[in-house]
Motif scaffolding. Structure first.
Motif, PDB file in Angstrom:
ATOM      1  N   PHE A   1       0.967  -1.119   0.040  1.00 36.60           N
ATOM      2  CA  PHE A   1       0.040  -0.087   0.024  1.00 36.60           C
ATOM      3  C   PHE A   1       0.927   1.152   0.006  1.00 36.60           C
ATOM      4  CE2 PHE A   1       0.808  -1.530   4.369  1.00 36.60           C
ATOM      5  CZ  PHE A   1       1.123  -0.497   4.935  1.00 36.60           C
ATOM      6  N   THR A   2       0.336   2.342  -0.455  1.00 34.38           N
ATOM      7  CA  THR A   2       1.124   3.700  -0.406  1.00 34.38           C
ATOM      8  C   THR A   2       0.794   4.549   0.799  1.00 34.38           C
ATOM      9  OG1 THR A   2      -0.453   4.882  -1.610  1.00 34.38           O
ATOM     10  CG2 THR A   2       0.994   3.649  -2.943  1.00 34.38           C
ATOM     11  N   LEU A   3       1.680   5.300   1.150  1.00 35.65           N
ATOM     12  CA  LEU A   3       1.477   6.015   2.341  1.00 35.65           C
ATOM     13  C   LEU A   3       0.417   6.986   2.378  1.00 35.65           C
ATOM     14  CD1 LEU A   3       2.913   7.006   5.238  1.00 35.65           C
ATOM     15  CD2 LEU A   3       4.074   8.827   3.886  1.00 35.65           C
ATOM     16  N   SER A   4       0.249   7.524   1.062  1.00 37.00           N
ATOM     17  CA  SER A   4      -0.914   8.567   0.863  1.00 37.00           C
ATOM     18  C   SER A   4      -2.321   7.567   1.019  1.00 37.00           C
ATOM     19  CB  SER A   4      -0.859   9.217  -0.158  1.00 37.00           C
ATOM     20  OG  SER A   4      -1.127   8.602  -1.245  1.00 37.00           O
ATOM     21  N   TRP A   5      -2.417   6.455   0.427  1.00 35.58           N
ATOM     22  CA  TRP A   5      -3.354   5.579   0.556  1.00 35.58           C
ATOM     23  C   TRP A   5      -3.805   5.249   1.782  1.00 35.58           C
ATOM     24  CZ3 TRP A   5      -3.875   0.947  -3.340  1.00 35.58           C
ATOM     25  CH2 TRP A   5      -5.481   0.590  -3.566  1.00 35.58           C
ATOM     26  N   LEU A   6      -2.697   5.112   2.817  1.00 34.90           N
ATOM     27  CA  LEU A   6      -2.993   4.665   4.138  1.00 34.90           C
ATOM     28  C   LEU A   6      -3.599   5.869   4.997  1.00 34.90           C
ATOM     29  CD1 LEU A   6      -2.541   2.716   6.516  1.00 34.90           C
ATOM     30  CD2 LEU A   6      -0.323   3.782   6.936  1.00 34.90           C
ATOM     31  N   LYS A   7      -3.176   7.169   4.723  1.00 34.16           N
ATOM     32  CA  LYS A   7      -3.681   8.213   5.220  1.00 34.16           C
ATOM     33  C   LYS A   7      -4.911   8.717   4.784  1.00 34.16           C
ATOM     34  CE  LYS A   7       0.813   9.810   7.220  1.00 34.16           C
ATOM     35  NZ  LYS A   7       1.656  11.317   7.117  1.00 34.16           N
ATOM     36  N   GLU A   8      -5.536   8.135   3.875  1.00 35.40           N
ATOM     37  CA  GLU A   8      -6.996   8.460   3.632  1.00 35.40           C
ATOM     38  C   GLU A   8      -7.752   7.628   4.628  1.00 35.40           C
ATOM     39  OE1 GLU A   8      -8.316   7.688  -0.397  1.00 35.40           O
ATOM     40  OE2 GLU A   8      -7.267   9.165  -1.295  1.00 35.40           O
ATOM     41  N   HIS A   9      -7.517   6.744   5.271  1.00 34.56           N
ATOM     42  CA  HIS A   9      -8.011   5.819   6.273  1.00 34.56           C
ATOM     43  C   HIS A   9      -7.606   6.107   7.778  1.00 34.56           C
ATOM     44  CE1 HIS A   9     -10.075   3.264   3.263  1.00 34.56           C
ATOM     45  NE2 HIS A   9      -9.059   3.427   2.640  1.00 34.56           N
ATOM     46  N   LEU A  10      -6.406   6.843   7.950  1.00 34.04           N
ATOM     47  CA  LEU A  10      -5.741   6.950   9.034  1.00 34.04           C
ATOM     48  C   LEU A  10      -5.411   8.475   9.510  1.00 34.04           C
ATOM     49  CD1 LEU A  10      -4.751   5.429  11.704  1.00 34.04           C
ATOM     50  CD2 LEU A  10      -2.437   5.228  10.582  1.00 34.04           C
ATOM     51  N   GLU A  11      -5.929   9.236  10.357  1.00 39.84           N
ATOM     52  CA  GLU A  11      -5.638  10.602  10.561  1.00 39.84           C
ATOM     53  C   GLU A  11      -4.504  10.643  11.529  1.00 39.84           C
ATOM     54  OE1 GLU A  11      -7.597  14.182  12.961  1.00 39.84           O
ATOM     55  OE2 GLU A  11      -8.802  13.177  11.392  1.00 39.84           O
ATOM     56  N   THR A  12      -3.119  10.919  11.084  1.00 38.08           N
ATOM     57  CA  THR A  12      -1.876  10.685  11.943  1.00 38.08           C
ATOM     58  C   THR A  12      -0.776  11.861  11.330  1.00 38.08           C
ATOM     59  OG1 THR A  12      -0.316   9.307  12.897  1.00 38.08           O
ATOM     60  CG2 THR A  12      -0.829   8.725  10.579  1.00 38.08           C
ATOM     61  N   ASP A  13      -0.294  12.274  12.346  1.00 43.30           N
ATOM     62  CA  ASP A  13       0.850  13.222  11.982  1.00 43.30           C
ATOM     63  C   ASP A  13       2.055  12.228  11.834  1.00 43.30           C
ATOM     64  OD1 ASP A  13      -0.642  15.549  11.829  1.00 43.30           O
ATOM     65  OD2 ASP A  13      -0.465  15.915  14.077  1.00 43.30           O
ATOM     66  N   ALA A  14       2.055  11.016  12.009  1.00 46.66           N
ATOM     67  CA  ALA A  14       3.503  10.312  12.228  1.00 46.66           C
ATOM     68  C   ALA A  14       3.929  10.194  10.806  1.00 46.66           C
ATOM     69  CB  ALA A  14       2.921   8.763  12.502  1.00 46.66           C
ATOM     70  N   GLY A  15       5.205  10.257  10.632  1.00 46.41           N
ATOM     71  CA  GLY A  15       5.941  10.107   9.462  1.00 46.41           C
ATOM     72  C   GLY A  15       6.140   8.500   9.003  1.00 46.41           C
ATOM     73  N   LEU A  16       6.659   8.242   7.920  1.00 45.28           N
ATOM     74  CA  LEU A  16       6.835   7.087   7.444  1.00 45.28           C
ATOM     75  C   LEU A  16       7.826   6.189   8.065  1.00 45.28           C
ATOM     76  CD1 LEU A  16       6.831   5.108   4.705  1.00 45.28           C
ATOM     77  CD2 LEU A  16       8.977   6.144   4.038  1.00 45.28           C
ATOM     78  N   ASP A  17       8.926   6.598   8.758  1.00 47.98           N
ATOM     79  CA  ASP A  17       9.746   5.644   9.684  1.00 47.98           C
ATOM     80  C   ASP A  17       8.794   5.372  10.838  1.00 47.98           C
ATOM     81  OD1 ASP A  17      11.973   5.747   7.890  1.00 47.98           O
ATOM     82  OD2 ASP A  17      12.882   7.553   9.043  1.00 47.98           O
ATOM     83  N   GLU A  18       8.032   6.191  11.385  1.00 49.55           N
ATOM     84  CA  GLU A  18       7.330   6.025  12.764  1.00 49.55           C
ATOM     85  C   GLU A  18       6.337   4.988  12.371  1.00 49.55           C
ATOM     86  OE1 GLU A  18       4.917   8.222  16.337  1.00 49.55           O
ATOM     87  OE2 GLU A  18       5.697   9.249  14.762  1.00 49.55           O
ATOM     88  N   ILE A  19       5.515   5.081  11.289  1.00 46.87           N
ATOM     89  CA  ILE A  19       4.498   4.073  10.891  1.00 46.87           C
ATOM     90  C   ILE A  19       5.156   2.638  10.443  1.00 46.87           C
ATOM     91  CG2 ILE A  19       2.868   3.705   8.998  1.00 46.87           C
ATOM     92  CD1 ILE A  19       2.254   6.724   8.817  1.00 46.87           C
ATOM     93  N   CYS A  20       6.296   2.614   9.908  1.00 49.64           N
ATOM     94  CA  CYS A  20       6.846   1.562   9.696  1.00 49.64           C
ATOM     95  C   CYS A  20       7.021   0.745  10.869  1.00 49.64           C
ATOM     96  CB  CYS A  20       8.085   1.480   8.794  1.00 49.64           C
ATOM     97  SG  CYS A  20       7.522   2.020   7.066  1.00 49.64           S
ATOM     98  N   ALA A  21       7.763   1.536  12.015  1.00 51.72           N
ATOM     99  CA  ALA A  21       8.292   0.953  13.105  1.00 51.72           C
ATOM    100  C   ALA A  21       6.989   0.274  13.810  1.00 51.72           C
ATOM    101  CB  ALA A  21       8.954   1.847  14.059  1.00 51.72           C
ATOM    102  N   ARG A  22       5.909   0.974  14.098  1.00 49.40           N
ATOM    103  CA  ARG A  22       4.560   0.675  14.536  1.00 49.40           C
ATOM    104  C   ARG A  22       3.940  -0.575  13.926  1.00 49.40           C
ATOM    105  NH1 ARG A  22       1.117   2.980  18.132  1.00 49.40           N
ATOM    106  NH2 ARG A  22       3.236   4.101  18.814  1.00 49.40           N
ATOM    107  N   LEU A  23       4.224  -0.647  12.513  1.00 46.45           N
ATOM    108  CA  LEU A  23       3.330  -1.729  11.815  1.00 46.45           C
ATOM    109  C   LEU A  23       4.225  -3.305  12.266  1.00 46.45           C
ATOM    110  CD1 LEU A  23       3.173  -0.264   8.290  1.00 46.45           C
ATOM    111  CD2 LEU A  23       1.325  -1.100   9.853  1.00 46.45           C
ATOM    112  N   THR A  24       5.570  -2.947  12.452  1.00 48.52           N
ATOM    113  CA  THR A  24       6.286  -4.204  13.060  1.00 48.52           C
ATOM    114  C   THR A  24       6.156  -4.368  14.423  1.00 48.52           C
ATOM    115  OG1 THR A  24       8.256  -3.959  11.150  1.00 48.52           O
ATOM    116  CG2 THR A  24       8.702  -5.140  13.090  1.00 48.52           C
TER     117      THR A  24
END
Length: 282
Positions: free
Chosen positions: A3-26
């Protein structure tokens, strides 16, 4: 699952950046396998052809002078049939890696004329399979600006290793829901669209299953007056980003909804459907 970052943020309201989102996913068990930050598209810039002259040694080639927005125009030899004075497109300078053809450009000499770069087609930038001509942008496209930013090609793609026990995350909405549940942002909810329903669907639906749990839900609806054609460019770009090939609007919409909402869909041509539709074991 991609999935793309912008596509995810259509469903998730967050100020988190790419690195933080990836860390949380893992952290929550949706292990990130790969991240494509689209750095390969950064060197491409929007450029304008200020002149297009016939190549002195080749009827099908033209010698272009191209304004890249960073100094004097550069000379490019081009064989695209739509190359012309005034065209605005995507330019790649020598040293640029072109992903669609797997080539790193160098200063070339084509039939005795020096060429310092290239004007790119959609295929060369992996936008589509089209390579009949170079990209033709609106006249007001900003010369010298990043083409990747202008065309939304700089949207990072995240790939997670989805285990069989997580069917709830086979959609972008499901992944966003899990991230929100972990405290990373707020899940966005979009109201279902309303539309008029008139008449019955003539095709009967039969569930032929020894275990109803195999298919807890299956619905069918006839839609009339549909005119098929290409899907919107933004939809095509998202499908391409996750490894799907755009086909047409009807097929692309069903594929998009499958990945967006986790609702597998399929379109049948009503004129070719005879008898009932049977849902059974594979």
């Amino acid at each position: 699952m991609k999935f793309t970052l912008s596509w995810l943020k259509e469903h998730l309201e967050t100020d988190a950046g790419l690195d933080e989102i990836c860390a949380r996913l893992t952290e929550i068990g949706l292990e990130v396998e790969d991240v494509d930050d689209k750095a390969a598209f950064k060197p491409f810039v929007i450029a304008r052809v200020v002149s297009a002259e016939k190549h002195p040694q080749a009827d099908r080639l033209k010698v272009l002078m191209v304004d890249t927005g960073s100094g004097a125009p550069v000379q490019v030899v081009c064989g695209a049939p739509n190359a012309r004075t005034g065209l605005v497109g995507a330019f790649a300078a020598p040293g640029t890696y072109v992903p669609g053809i797997d080539v790193t450009l160098a200063v070339g000499n084509i039939r005795g004329v020096e060429s310092r770069g290239m004007m790119c087609s959609e295929k060369e930038l992996e936008i589509s399979d089209s390579h009949d001509g170079i990209i033709d942008l609106p006249e007001d496209a900003p010369v010298g600006a990043s083409y990747a930013t202008y065309a939304h090609l700089d949207d990072p793609v995240i790939e997670i290793n989805l285990t069989p026990n997580r069917p709830d995350c086979t959609s972008i909405h499901g992944i966003a829901r899990d991230l929100a549940a972990s405290g990373l942002g707020r899940l966005k909810t979009h109201p279902a669209p309303s539309f008029a329903v008139e008449g019955e669907t003539p095709v009967k639906l039969t569930l032929d299953l020894d275990d109803p749990k195999l298919c807890p839900g299956f619905s069918l609806r006839l839609v009339r007056g549909v005119r098929n054609g290409p899907s919107p460019r933004w939809m095509q770009q998202r499908l391409i980003a996750i490894g799907l090939r755009p086909i047409n609007a009807l097929v692309d919409i069903t594929n998009y909804m499958t990945f967006d909402q986790g609702r597998p869909m399929h379109v049948f041509d009503a004129a070719k459907v005879k008898g009932s539709l049977t849902v059974r074991r594979a």
